[in-house]
Design a protein around this motif. Structure first.
Motif, PDB file in Angstrom:
ATOM      1  N   LEU B 178       0.837  -1.205   0.000  1.00 37.18           N
ATOM      2  CA  LEU B 178       0.000   0.000   0.000  1.00 37.18           C
ATOM      3  C   LEU B 178       0.870   1.252   0.000  1.00 37.18           C
ATOM      4  O   LEU B 178       1.620   1.497   0.941  1.00 37.18           O
ATOM      5  CB  LEU B 178      -0.907  -0.007   1.234  1.00 37.18           C
ATOM      6  N   THR B 179       0.779   2.042  -1.083  1.00 37.21           N
ATOM      7  CA  THR B 179       1.519   3.309  -1.148  1.00 37.21           C
ATOM      8  C   THR B 179       0.573   4.383  -1.698  1.00 37.21           C
ATOM      9  O   THR B 179      -0.644   4.253  -1.580  1.00 37.21           O
ATOM     10  CB  THR B 179       2.766   3.206  -2.059  1.00 37.21           C
ATOM     11  N   ASN B 180       1.150   5.418  -2.285  1.00 35.17           N
ATOM     12  CA  ASN B 180       0.331   6.506  -2.819  1.00 35.17           C
ATOM     13  C   ASN B 180       0.128   6.409  -4.332  1.00 35.17           C
ATOM     14  O   ASN B 180      -0.090   7.420  -4.996  1.00 35.17           O
ATOM     15  CB  ASN B 180       0.958   7.856  -2.450  1.00 35.17           C
ATOM     16  N   GLY B 181       0.205   5.199  -4.871  1.00 32.52           N
ATOM     17  CA  GLY B 181      -0.024   5.039  -6.303  1.00 32.52           C
ATOM     18  C   GLY B 181       0.326   3.624  -6.714  1.00 32.52           C
ATOM     19  O   GLY B 181       0.847   2.847  -5.911  1.00 32.52           O
ATOM     20  N   GLY B 187       5.590   5.545  -3.231  1.00 30.30           N
ATOM     21  CA  GLY B 187       5.880   5.346  -1.818  1.00 30.30           C
ATOM     22  C   GLY B 187       7.127   6.069  -1.377  1.00 30.30           C
ATOM     23  O   GLY B 187       7.763   6.778  -2.176  1.00 30.30           O
ATOM     24  N   SER B 191       9.065   2.063   1.624  1.00 29.28           N
ATOM     25  CA  SER B 191       8.232   1.314   0.676  1.00 29.28           C
ATOM     26  C   SER B 191       9.034   0.869  -0.536  1.00 29.28           C
ATOM     27  O   SER B 191       8.850  -0.246  -1.037  1.00 29.28           O
ATOM     28  CB  SER B 191       7.057   2.156   0.149  1.00 29.28           C
ATOM     29  N   GLU B 210      -2.888   1.394  -4.283  1.00 34.12           N
ATOM     30  CA  GLU B 210      -3.224   2.669  -3.641  1.00 34.12           C
ATOM     31  C   GLU B 210      -4.479   2.485  -2.792  1.00 34.12           C
ATOM     32  O   GLU B 210      -5.094   1.413  -2.787  1.00 34.12           O
ATOM     33  CB  GLU B 210      -3.400   3.764  -4.690  1.00 34.12           C
TER      34      GLU B 210
END
Lengths: 336, 336
Positions: B178-181, B187, B191, B210
């Protein structure tokens, strides 16, 4: 009269929907629009619209950026990209604000490189209202800064506070730090140091908050790093989608067909739209020396008009001056 | 016959609702229950219940822990706390699993100190299914480990994968970070290193995900640090609450009163309950050498029965052995 530079080459519906949104704004409001992009792509779209009473000018930009490019490299290597030309119009005093709806990362880098930072800000941030659920709760940073230090969180808090004060007329916005609980010692190493800095600052700090507080709107400004912020916003957008879909399915099975179709579905669709990211329009990058807004790539003309409206509000509310004052007050001493 | 040790002194409704849940489980299932706590507090509650056919024993524990204590200090200073006595029954082979519904932090520390870690695990983690929206998507870590290193994320991924395989019978669970995209380079520092380790591992790694992917259930195991995980889960719980409340208000204003009251409200209440954290019951701490489950403090008898049911499933599915095998396979070489 306010002048706004719109990058019409960025976004999923560029340039047609962006040109349309720009022209409609110029026709209906006391705004002069500068449409920045490839004149040969813009001209045929402009011919389809009624330009009487609309103050619209085209500013040529010979380059544009693709979605999959590395932002820093792309912005550095193409100084005549439409987004950078728009930001340069702001820097040189030809426009009061720039708006882009394309590549978020490139929009950030272009604004930062072109306009520079305000004193007291190491890293500009993007704040986003918590959808229509809590429009008076700003989540900052929403994704621009993934790895942060404690002082960056303090700066985000000051910037968010200035934004809510200037744009929503809230005199002393409450500020909370988003962690995994409400006790003082919650969060990780970075959060705990930021907690102490926030408590000692002049901000109206209410302490640590947890995830529940975002939809409940417990504070006006909720601060976190861009990774957590982006996750929180996108989880919320996805859950709204899935949950309202479940509600719709269950109600269709339960209610008489005509009631479900005519009364319930339009209502659920409205809640869905209001609570999507795209509804926000665009948000200013807080901490650059000028007004530069970045919006959702999926924006059609109506969302473009909303984005330009946000830019007008930022200009009218003297957002940059408000940020300068708050930053000098809150983080001035740290940086001196 | 499975034997389960239940800490009846922890949680908001202790001991009455916990004793009740324990007795009802023993009466209806082929389970022997050990109720761990203060015999003088437990005895009068037991007298109110029908104990025929129920295999229930009381195991005395002279101490208990308060909610506002520092977990490490509290667990260290009170070796005869009910939660620790329950974990000791597992360690010494008198029970197959321990269940506590009290102080989450103390439950973690007690299980870790009493049972020890499995080889290949630096930090045990808690995985939580994404509510009833996506029961086959496990979010790990859900809050136990706030500051993590890349190898911890790899360990969480292996533990989550073993859990979904053993408990949900999914042969090769998909794992996302799970990251920002969704792009490979998303990340932060941690990450990005974890991404490389996950890609090189034997896990069924599908790449970065995401926030949207959590409610959409894009992978069986979604890995993140405990800060982001806790924020994601609590934002989801809060948003479900607020959003269904908005739906209820809007439908009450729109629909005929009897339809709203009799058809719609029960349905919305059901969705609310199903999607609350409390509905999950309890989750095993993944990575300790024994089965120890930690549940929601707000559990009443029905949730206690659910929590014990989760413990039975973990025992029947040989969860610890499954974890040992997966950890040896995935992180064995790293640790060698």
């Amino acid at each position: 009269m306010i002048t706004i530079a719109l990058d019409v080459m960025g976004g999923d519906y560029a340039p047609a929907e962006l040109v349309r949104g720009g022209i409609e704004t110029a026709r209906n409001h006391n705004v002069r629009m500068l449409l920045v992009g490839d004149p040969q792509a813009i001209a045929p779209i402009m011919q389809k619209h009624d330009l009487a009473m609309a103050r619209v000018d085209v500013v040529p930009a010979t380059q544009s950026l693709a979605m999959d490019e590395d932002p820093v490299q792309a912005v550095r290597s193409r100084p005549d990209a439409s987004v950078t030309v728009a930001n340069r119009l702001v820097r040189d005093g030809h426009a009061d604000a720039a708006v882009t709806l394309g590549h978020t990362g490139a929009g950030l880098v272009s604004a930062l490189f072109t306009l520079g930072r305000l004193p007291g800000i190491d890293r500009p941030a993007v704040g986003v209202p918590y959808l229509s659920i809590q429009p008076k709760t700003l989540l900052i940073d929403a994704g621009a800064n993934v790895d942060v230090r404690p002082r960056h969180l303090l700066q985000f808090a000051a910037a968010g506070s200035a934004y809510m004060c200037a744009m929503h007329n809230i005199p002393r916005p409450t500020v909370g730090l988003l962690t995994n609980g409400t006790e003082d010692n919650k969060g990780g190493r970075v959060s705990r140091q930021a907690f102490d800095m926030l408590r000692q600052s002049k901000l109206n700090f209410v302490g640590n908050l947890e995830g529940l507080d975002l939809p409940r709107g417990t504070a006006n400004v909720i601060v976190c790093d861009g990774l957590a912020g982006n996750i929180a916003l996108k989880v919320s957008e996805g859950l709204t989608e899935v949950l309202l879909d479940r509600v719709a399915t269950a109600l269709r099975e339960t209610l008489p067909a005509d009631i479900a179709q005519e009364l319930v579905m339009p209502l659920l669709r409205r809640l869905q739209t209001e609570n999507s990211y795209a509804h926000v329009g665009a948000m200013p990058l807080l901490g650059v020396n000028g007004i530069s807004l970045i919006g959702h790539g999926r924006s059609k003309a109506q969302a473009v008009i909303g984005a330009i409206g946000q830019a007008r509000l930022a200009v009218e509310n003297h957002l940059v001056e408000a940020l300068q004052t708050e930053l000098a007050d809150v983080v001035g001493e740290e940086n001196a």
